[in-house]
Design a protein around this motif. Structure first.
Motif, short mmCIF file in Angstrom:
data_model
loop_
_atom_site.label_atom_id
_atom_site.label_comp_id
_atom_site.label_asym_id
_atom_site.label_seq_id
_atom_site.Cartn_x
_atom_site.Cartn_y
_atom_site.Cartn_z
N LYS A 10 0.71 -1.14 -0.09
CA LYS A 10 -0.10 0.05 0.09
C LYS A 10 0.80 1.40 0.09
O LYS A 10 1.89 1.18 0.67
N LYS A 11 0.31 2.31 -0.84
CA LYS A 11 1.18 3.75 -0.65
C LYS A 11 0.14 4.73 -0.46
O LYS A 11 -0.83 4.82 -0.95
N ARG A 12 0.53 5.49 0.61
CA ARG A 12 -0.31 6.72 0.97
C ARG A 12 0.32 8.00 0.73
O ARG A 12 1.57 8.14 1.26
N TYR A 13 -0.30 9.11 0.40
CA TYR A 13 0.15 10.35 0.41
C TYR A 13 -0.79 11.10 1.32
O TYR A 13 -1.86 11.33 0.63
N GLU A 15 -3.74 11.34 3.37
CA GLU A 15 -4.95 10.66 3.52
C GLU A 15 -5.34 10.06 2.09
O GLU A 15 -6.45 9.20 2.16
N THR A 16 -4.54 10.41 0.94
CA THR A 16 -5.16 9.78 0.01
C THR A 16 -4.18 8.39 -0.53
O THR A 16 -3.17 8.29 -0.29
N GLU A 17 -4.84 7.36 -0.49
CA GLU A 17 -4.29 5.80 -0.91
C GLU A 17 -4.09 5.80 -2.38
O GLU A 17 -5.21 5.68 -3.13
N ILE A 18 -2.87 5.69 -2.84
CA ILE A 18 -2.50 5.42 -4.25
C ILE A 18 -2.56 3.92 -4.73
O ILE A 18 -2.80 3.55 -5.62
N LYS A 20 -3.35 0.13 -3.11
CA LYS A 20 -4.60 -0.27 -2.14
C LYS A 20 -4.49 -1.88 -1.71
O LYS A 20 -5.40 -2.52 -2.05
N SER A 56 3.80 2.43 2.27
CA SER A 56 3.24 2.78 3.48
C SER A 56 3.11 1.36 4.25
O SER A 56 3.15 1.35 5.74
#
Length: 369
Positions: A10-13, A15-18, A20, A56
């Motif tokens: 998972k990768k988040r910036y 609150e935005t999850e790029i 999933k 993340s």
């Protein structure tokens, strides 16, 4: 060469999850392509594999070694970019050998490796030139040569052909496929071009909104798309989606179409339509399954011939695309260029539903799985 495991990445910036929760396992020597529209997360995933971006959550393993928090230089990978990224003040030979020089490989070994790679890519005659003296295709070969000279465990290609013109893209696709066959390297390749994906990959991961929609061989994805998105994204021309009423004939659900006449088409898995009798579903049918009447198909169980009105024809040399309208949906049919089909005329066409798929109109979920 090595295998690659992407485990619930998972990768988040903020609150935005790029990404999933991506799960992909790649065997040693496999050619995997990540394909999807812009913004689907494929380049973010590629950068995460390379170590250019931190994940993340989740793990990345190369050759069964956890490299999730390992620096890029220690992952033993090579990356080929869209922009070539060649040093303009260096010759082709110097560009190819630069990485080896940084790793303090002796000059004799560097020279042998440069010659090996140059012969492999057929650029031996370009070794004394600088990037400004090369064509786009030649520059991309040099960029590939620089990656190949390192002999890493894993190769990453990030849209390497997108800057080339159409003819060169086709040529370079063939070269990359030959190269993979010859070397048996493990490759992860990012593209938004579904034709590139179909022609190059051992397996394709179709991505949308940070998720893998389907992972399979090119033929599996083409013939058995998991959902409406995959069906529409893969294939050129795209799959036809025709709203069709589900009717019952002798207790068997059929798909009713209004062409120049009303016709009910048989479906290979009628049991999947039982709950939809009296409702409308989306019939997915590839253009090559709607053709001029073909004698060898006559009498086959899922073949129906009916009249259609031609709206437009698009001659393409080897075949002709015929555009018509069925149930208020514009559809593409593929015919022999010798078959008479003038705009405005009514002609006979054969619908072969043996490989048809059906989807729920609202959710896009495939029904016949």
């Amino acid at each position: 060469m090595a295998n690659l495991v992407i485990d619930n990445v998972k990768k988040r910036y903020g609150e935005t999850e790029i990404l999933k929760g991506i799960n992909i396992s790649i065997k040693t020597g496999e050619f995997l392509i990540l394909v999807g529209p812009s913004g689907c997360g494929k380049s973010t995933l590629m950068n995460s594999i390379a170590g250019l971006e931190d994940v993340s959550e989740g793990r990345i393993l190369i050759a069964d070694k956890d490299v999730t928090y390992t620096s890029p230089k220690d992952r033993d990978i090579a990356m080929v970019f869209q922009s070539y990224a060649l040093y303009p003040n260096m010759t082709v030979e110097q560009n190819i050998s630069f990485g080896l020089e940084m790793r303090k490989v002796p000059k004799e070994e560097r020279d042998v490796e440069v010659q090996r790679v140059a012969e492999l890519l057929q650029i031996s005659h370009l070794l004394d030139r600088k990037p400004a003296q090369l064509s786009g295709g030649q520059r991309q070969r040099v960029a590939m040569g620089r990656a190949l000279a390192r002999r890493p465990q894993l190769y990453l290609f990030d849209e390497p052909l997108s800057n080339l013109d159409a003819k060169l893209r086709v040529e370079m696709r063939t070269e990359i496929k030959k190269l993979h066959k010859k070397l048996g390297t493990t490759i992860v390749y990012v593209t938004h071009d579904q034709i590139e994906a179909m022609t190059l990959a051992d397996r394709i991961a179709v991505m949308k909104d940070g998720q893998v929609q389907q992972l399979g061989t090119p033929q599996e994805i083409y013939d058995n798309p998991a959902n409406l998105f995959v069906a529409g994204f893969m294939g050129s021309p795209a799959m036809n989606f025709i709203p069709a009423n589900v009717v019952e004939q002798d207790g068997t659900p059929m798909l009713e179409l209004a062409t120049s006449t009303t016709v009910a088409l048989p479906f290979p898995k009628p049991e999947s339509l039982k709950d939809y009798v009296g409702k409308t579903v989306l019939l997915g049918l590839r253009p090559e399954m709607i053709t001029e009447p073909q004698p060898h198909k006559e009498g086959q169980p899922f073949v129906t011939t009916t009249d259609i009105e031609v709206e437009v024809t698009e001659p393409m040399g080897a075949d002709t695309m015929i555009l018509t309208r069925v149930n208020d949906a514009e559809i593409n049919c593929r015919s022999n260029p010798m078959y008479p089909a003038a705009a405005g005329s009514v002609i006979k066409m054969m619908f072969d539903t043996s490989k048809a798929v059906v989807f729920d109109q609202e959710s896009g979920k495939r029904l016949d799985v």
